[in-house]
Design an enzyme around this catalytic site. Structure first.
Site, mmCIF file in Angstrom:
data_model
loop_
_atom_site.group_PDB
_atom_site.id
_atom_site.type_symbol
_atom_site.label_atom_id
_atom_site.label_comp_id
_atom_site.label_asym_id
_atom_site.label_seq_id
_atom_site.Cartn_x
_atom_site.Cartn_y
_atom_site.Cartn_z
ATOM 1 N N GLY A 17 0.768 -1.238 0.000
ATOM 2 C CA GLY A 17 0.000 0.000 0.000
ATOM 3 C C GLY A 17 0.797 1.284 0.000
ATOM 4 N N ASN A 19 1.749 3.100 -2.569
ATOM 5 C CA ASN A 19 1.099 4.060 -3.462
ATOM 6 C C ASN A 19 -0.218 4.537 -2.878
ATOM 7 O OD1 ASN A 19 2.912 4.441 -5.614
ATOM 8 N ND2 ASN A 19 2.311 2.494 -6.534
ATOM 9 N N LEU A 67 -3.951 -6.462 -8.194
ATOM 10 C CA LEU A 67 -3.395 -7.464 -9.092
ATOM 11 C C LEU A 67 -4.413 -8.312 -9.849
ATOM 12 C CD1 LEU A 67 -0.373 -8.663 -6.932
ATOM 13 C CD2 LEU A 67 -0.464 -6.868 -8.679
ATOM 14 N N ASN A 92 -5.333 3.104 -13.589
ATOM 15 C CA ASN A 92 -4.350 2.163 -13.071
ATOM 16 C C ASN A 92 -2.957 2.741 -13.289
ATOM 17 O OD1 ASN A 92 -3.369 -0.427 -12.102
ATOM 18 N ND2 ASN A 92 -2.863 -0.930 -14.215
ATOM 19 N N HIS A 97 0.931 1.327 -14.091
ATOM 20 C CA HIS A 97 1.684 0.144 -14.522
ATOM 21 C C HIS A 97 3.171 0.466 -14.434
ATOM 22 C CE1 HIS A 97 2.304 -3.652 -16.548
ATOM 23 N NE2 HIS A 97 3.217 -3.054 -17.287
ATOM 24 N N ASP A 152 -3.954 -3.749 -19.223
ATOM 25 C CA ASP A 152 -2.984 -2.731 -19.634
ATOM 26 C C ASP A 152 -3.196 -2.181 -21.045
ATOM 27 O OD1 ASP A 152 -1.721 -3.104 -17.154
ATOM 28 O OD2 ASP A 152 -0.502 -4.734 -17.957
ATOM 29 N N GLU A 182 6.245 10.025 -6.814
ATOM 30 C CA GLU A 182 6.322 11.421 -7.247
ATOM 31 C C GLU A 182 5.139 11.837 -8.117
ATOM 32 O OE1 GLU A 182 9.242 14.373 -9.874
ATOM 33 O OE2 GLU A 182 9.875 12.312 -9.471
#
Length: 190
Positions: free
Chosen positions: A12, A14, A84, A100, A102, A143, A174
């Site tokens: 977690g 992110n 996932l 999302n 990637h 994706d 960032e």
């Protein structure tokens, strides 16, 4: 204020970056974290930050229980932050604003099974000197949704997948919260 629901499967980091980013902003708020892994660190991290969590299994996802729970939160955006599993079309039909992140520069190194260390090992194995992150909309295929933003980093000095992972993680921390904020502003101003 836009409501954001996060989906995560792991530690977690992110998710925490996004939650903290929006706790300091007036434009959006993370109203819940949905998680498919009872051992995931994201559950405790979200609770520590005062964000409710919803734990679910594959059957809950397939039978529409997750969709029902999502509807109680009525999110404006759903953000996959290290989630996932393939995201169900039934949820996309109701909540089209799903994004999302990637850990590579799509369309390279994407698709089923391409996540986390598998991506970094593939990047290393192909001798790439640059990699990065892709923030994209989620559609019915792994994706393949429209790309929102990409950020690059040199990996010419990396000889391990762990080195690549560290550089990619720095990009995620960032840029991911800022791109989400930009999307919220764009939606507000449209």
């Amino acid at each position: 204020m836009s409501k954001i629901v996060l989906f995560a499967s792991g530690e977690g980091t992110n998710a925490v970056a996004i939650i903290k980013h929006f706790q300091a902003k007036a434009i959006g708020s993370v109203v819940a974290v949905f998680c498919n892994n009872p051992q995931a660190g994201v559950l405790q991290r979200a609770n520590d930050l005062g964000v409710p969590t919803v734990l679910f299994g594959r059957q809950d996802l397939e039978e529409g229980k997750v969709l029902q729970q999502l509807q109680t939160f009525a999110p404006d955006w759903i953000v996959l932050a290290g989630f996932l599993w393939k995201f169900p079309e039934a949820i996309l039909d109701v909540f089209p604003n799903v994004i999302n992140i990637h850990p590579a520069l799509l369309p390279k190194f994407g698709g089923k099974g391409m996540y986390g260390k598998h991506v970094h090992e593939a990047v290393l194995g192909q001798g790439e000197t640059v990699t990065g992150i892709t923030i994209h909309y989620v559609n019915a295929h792994y994706d393949e949704g429209a790309i929102i933003a990409q950020f690059e980093t040199s990996i010419a000095d990396c000889t391990t997948a762990a080195c690549i992972a560290a550089k990619v993680h720095a990009l995620e921390q960032e840029h991911f919260p800022n791109v989400i904020e930009q999307l919220l502003h764009a939606q507000l101003n449209s």
